[in-house]
Design a protein around this motif. Structure first.
Motif, PDB file in Angstrom:
ATOM      1  N   LEU A 153       0.896  -1.141   0.220  1.00  0.00           N
ATOM      2  CA  LEU A 153      -0.192   0.008  -0.035  1.00  0.00           C
ATOM      3  C   LEU A 153       0.717   1.148   0.076  1.00  0.00           C
ATOM      4  CD1 LEU A 153      -2.743  -0.924   2.538  1.00  0.00           C
ATOM      5  CD2 LEU A 153      -2.881  -1.278  -0.109  1.00  0.00           C
ATOM      6  N   ALA A 154       1.842   1.247   0.536  1.00  0.00           N
ATOM      7  CA  ALA A 154       2.712   2.375   0.708  1.00  0.00           C
ATOM      8  C   ALA A 154       4.035   2.614  -0.282  1.00  0.00           C
ATOM      9  CB  ALA A 154       3.174   2.723   2.452  1.00  0.00           C
ATOM     10  N   LEU A 155       4.609   1.410  -0.475  1.00  0.00           N
ATOM     11  CA  LEU A 155       5.791   1.543  -1.016  1.00  0.00           C
ATOM     12  C   LEU A 155       5.677   1.078  -2.642  1.00  0.00           C
ATOM     13  CD1 LEU A 155       8.164   0.123   1.365  1.00  0.00           C
ATOM     14  CD2 LEU A 155       7.773   2.436   1.130  1.00  0.00           C
ATOM     15  N   ALA A 156       4.392   0.968  -2.949  1.00  0.00           N
ATOM     16  CA  ALA A 156       4.054   0.568  -4.331  1.00  0.00           C
ATOM     17  C   ALA A 156       4.694   1.296  -5.370  1.00  0.00           C
ATOM     18  CB  ALA A 156       2.523   0.458  -4.610  1.00  0.00           C
ATOM     19  N   SER A 157       4.883   2.344  -5.475  1.00  0.00           N
ATOM     20  CA  SER A 157       5.384   3.237  -6.586  1.00  0.00           C
ATOM     21  C   SER A 157       6.971   3.614  -6.333  1.00  0.00           C
ATOM     22  CB  SER A 157       4.646   4.364  -6.607  1.00  0.00           C
ATOM     23  OG  SER A 157       4.829   5.130  -5.626  1.00  0.00           O
ATOM     24  N   THR A 158       7.516   2.882  -5.300  1.00  0.00           N
ATOM     25  CA  THR A 158       9.059   3.047  -4.873  1.00  0.00           C
ATOM     26  C   THR A 158       9.922   2.092  -5.428  1.00  0.00           C
ATOM     27  OG1 THR A 158       9.116   2.020  -2.944  1.00  0.00           O
ATOM     28  CG2 THR A 158       8.174   4.268  -2.931  1.00  0.00           C
ATOM     29  N   ARG A 159      11.133   2.422  -5.424  1.00  0.00           N
ATOM     30  CA  ARG A 159      12.138   1.249  -6.042  1.00  0.00           C
ATOM     31  C   ARG A 159      12.464   0.201  -4.852  1.00  0.00           C
ATOM     32  NH1 ARG A 159      17.625   4.476  -6.408  1.00  0.00           N
ATOM     33  NH2 ARG A 159      16.111   5.890  -7.423  1.00  0.00           N
ATOM     34  N   TRP A 160      11.729   0.471  -3.685  1.00  0.00           N
ATOM     35  CA  TRP A 160      11.904  -0.629  -2.571  1.00  0.00           C
ATOM     36  C   TRP A 160      10.578  -1.561  -2.751  1.00  0.00           C
ATOM     37  CZ3 TRP A 160      16.465  -0.603  -0.323  1.00  0.00           C
ATOM     38  CH2 TRP A 160      17.330   0.296  -0.463  1.00  0.00           C
ATOM     39  N   ALA A 161       9.812  -1.342  -3.477  1.00  0.00           N
ATOM     40  CA  ALA A 161       8.584  -2.128  -3.429  1.00  0.00           C
ATOM     41  C   ALA A 161       9.001  -3.775  -3.890  1.00  0.00           C
ATOM     42  CB  ALA A 161       7.786  -1.862  -4.638  1.00  0.00           C
ATOM     43  N   GLY A 162       8.442  -4.568  -2.988  1.00  0.00           N
ATOM     44  CA  GLY A 162       8.846  -5.950  -2.903  1.00  0.00           C
ATOM     45  C   GLY A 162       9.701  -6.360  -2.029  1.00  0.00           C
ATOM     46  N   VAL A 163      10.618  -5.521  -1.300  1.00  0.00           N
ATOM     47  CA  VAL A 163      11.636  -6.155  -0.499  1.00  0.00           C
ATOM     48  C   VAL A 163      11.114  -6.415   0.776  1.00  0.00           C
ATOM     49  CG1 VAL A 163      13.530  -5.034   0.761  1.00  0.00           C
ATOM     50  CG2 VAL A 163      13.339  -4.482  -1.614  1.00  0.00           C
ATOM     51  N   LEU A 164       9.989  -5.570   1.503  1.00  0.00           N
ATOM     52  CA  LEU A 164       9.637  -6.050   2.553  1.00  0.00           C
ATOM     53  C   LEU A 164       8.766  -7.063   2.653  1.00  0.00           C
ATOM     54  CD1 LEU A 164       8.370  -2.748   4.297  1.00  0.00           C
ATOM     55  CD2 LEU A 164      10.492  -3.917   4.468  1.00  0.00           C
ATOM     56  N   THR A 165       8.175  -7.701   1.348  1.00  0.00           N
ATOM     57  CA  THR A 165       7.472  -8.861   1.279  1.00  0.00           C
ATOM     58  C   THR A 165       8.376 -10.065   1.269  1.00  0.00           C
ATOM     59  OG1 THR A 165       5.502  -7.669  -0.103  1.00  0.00           O
ATOM     60  CG2 THR A 165       5.906 -10.242  -0.243  1.00  0.00           C
ATOM     61  N   GLY A 166       9.625  -9.830   0.755  1.00  0.00           N
ATOM     62  CA  GLY A 166      10.556 -10.863   0.740  1.00  0.00           C
ATOM     63  C   GLY A 166      11.170 -11.087   2.087  1.00  0.00           C
ATOM     64  N   VAL A 167      11.307 -10.007   2.658  1.00  0.00           N
ATOM     65  CA  VAL A 167      11.846 -10.330   4.092  1.00  0.00           C
ATOM     66  C   VAL A 167      10.771 -10.838   4.995  1.00  0.00           C
ATOM     67  CG1 VAL A 167      12.309  -8.902   6.348  1.00  0.00           C
ATOM     68  CG2 VAL A 167      13.115  -8.258   4.112  1.00  0.00           C
TER      69      VAL A 167
END
Length: 396
Positions: A153-167
């Protein structure tokens, strides 16, 4: 003069302070809270000391009243290392405080387009069985949920999108379904980052502790058959648990559960794509979350913390009846009131089977019902757009 309004961040801060104070009291009083948080700390210490995470012997750093195994991927032990610096009795308080922060963050993100009070909603969420049980056990369900919600919801448009899901997936395997969610919704770069983060953390552990990593991923550790012992227990609110209970733990129960799950997954994927296309991002995410809870072989009742963002979303949309139904279901502790334990679940009959599988049935029928409604809505829109088209007109 009107009373000053309590800011949501102040309310969340007060909750965290209460949790930390409670943690100190629990520590000094030597109360037996936080079985799972004790396992996290023991796993981190085993990793730091070079001990086996998945051996037959009990983890040496566990308190005497805890005998649970470390069932998480090897990378989880690395991420739990900060807990190793804390006294054993204080870990529960710190994990609970982090969980309350996570709960407040989830509520804030899900209610951001409404006018609902975040602090009040966070306090009310504590009454739901999955939430308070997560806190009592010292589980990390709320933290993992927050990682995924912030990512989507919050990082969808950033270059970090997906990282927290991977963690999140590196700590527990079940959040891998949210990696699939990223691909299903067309967010390929975020999905690849999530996979890369997950694989990268596991690769680090292969380098640091190859024996444990090989044992885990080849089924000799927590992925072995012993993990599914007690799958018929009522608190396993998954399709697998339902089928195990209905078939008296027949050896083919898991296969039947997977077939039923496949029947639900197909319309759910279509529904997720439809909701995401309408920019109903949270709705699409929640469908994925509940599908994950259904198809996972083990979904303990405290894993169902996703009831919180569901209730908030319904409240924001002013669907008060449905929001109340969600709160009533997960706040009633219905799965704790049904006779259970040993072979009791095998003798329920229809009368006890419905409340004994309440979470499973509600999620399954909810997803299928939403898919059917979406299908009829789409068909109705097409009929109005093309009133003379064959098969769409009411006057053919």
């Amino acid at each position: 003069m009107p009373a000053p309004r309590v800011d949501g961040r102040l309310g969340a801060g007060l909750l965290v302070g209460v949790a930390l104070a409670a943690g100190v009291v629990v520590w000094l009083g030597d109360w037996r809270l936080g079985e799972d948080s004790a396992v996290y700390r023991a796993g981190a210490l085993a990793f730091l000391h070079g001990d086996s995470l998945y051996g037959p012997e009990r983890l040496s750093a566990l308190p005497p009243w805890v005998s649970l195994p470390f069932i998480y991927p090897p990378a989880a032990a690395l991420l739990f290392v900060p807990l190793a610096a804390l006294p054993s009795g204080l870990v529960w308080g710190v994990v609970s405080a982090a969980s309350l922060v996570s709960l407040a963050v989830v509520v804030r993100l899900c209610a951001r387009r409404g006018t609902l009070p975040v602090a009040a909603l966070t306090v009310c969420a504590l009454a739901l069985e999955p939430v308070w049980k997560t806190l009592v056990l010292g589980q990390i369900n709320l933290i993992l949920m927050a990682l995924v919600v912030v990512d989507v919801l919050a990082l969808a448009s950033t270059r970090w999108a997906g990282v927290l899901t991977g963690v999140a997936a590196a700590v527990k395997l079940t959040p891998l379904i949210f990696v699939a969610h990223l691909f299903v919704t067309g967010r390929w770069r975020a999905g690849l980052r999530a996979l890369g983060t997950f694989a990268g953390l596991q690769a680090v552990m292969f380098a640091l502790t190859p024996r444990d990593s090989i044992r885990y991923w080849t089924g000799g550790g927590a992925l072995g058959p012993n993990q599914w012992d007690g799958a018929h227990w009522i608190f396993n609110q998954s399709l697998g648990g339902l089928v195990h209970r209905a078939t008296h733990d027949a050896p083919w129960s898991l296969i039947v559960a997977l077939v039923i799950g496949a029947v639900i997954v197909a319309p759910a994927v279509w529904l997720v794509r439809r909701l995401h296309a309408r920019r109903e991002t949270l709705g699409a995410l929640l469908v994925t979350a509940f599908v994950g809870l259904l198809v996972s072989p083990i979904s303990w009742s405290h894993h169902w913390v996703w009831a919180v963002p569901l209730a908030v979303l319904l409240a924001v949309r002013r669907r008060w009846l449905w929001a109340g139904a969600v709160v009533a279901l997960f706040g009633s502790c219905v799965v704790m009131l049904v006779p259970n334990g040993g072979d009791t679940e095998f003798n329920w009959g229809l009368g006890w089977s419905i409340p004994g599988n309440a979470y499973v049935l509600a999620a399954a029928f909810g997803i299928l019902g939403l898919a059917m409604r979406e299908c009829w809505t789409r068909r109705g829109l097409r009929a109005r757009a093309n009133p003379g088209a064959p098969g769409l007109s009411h006057t053919t």
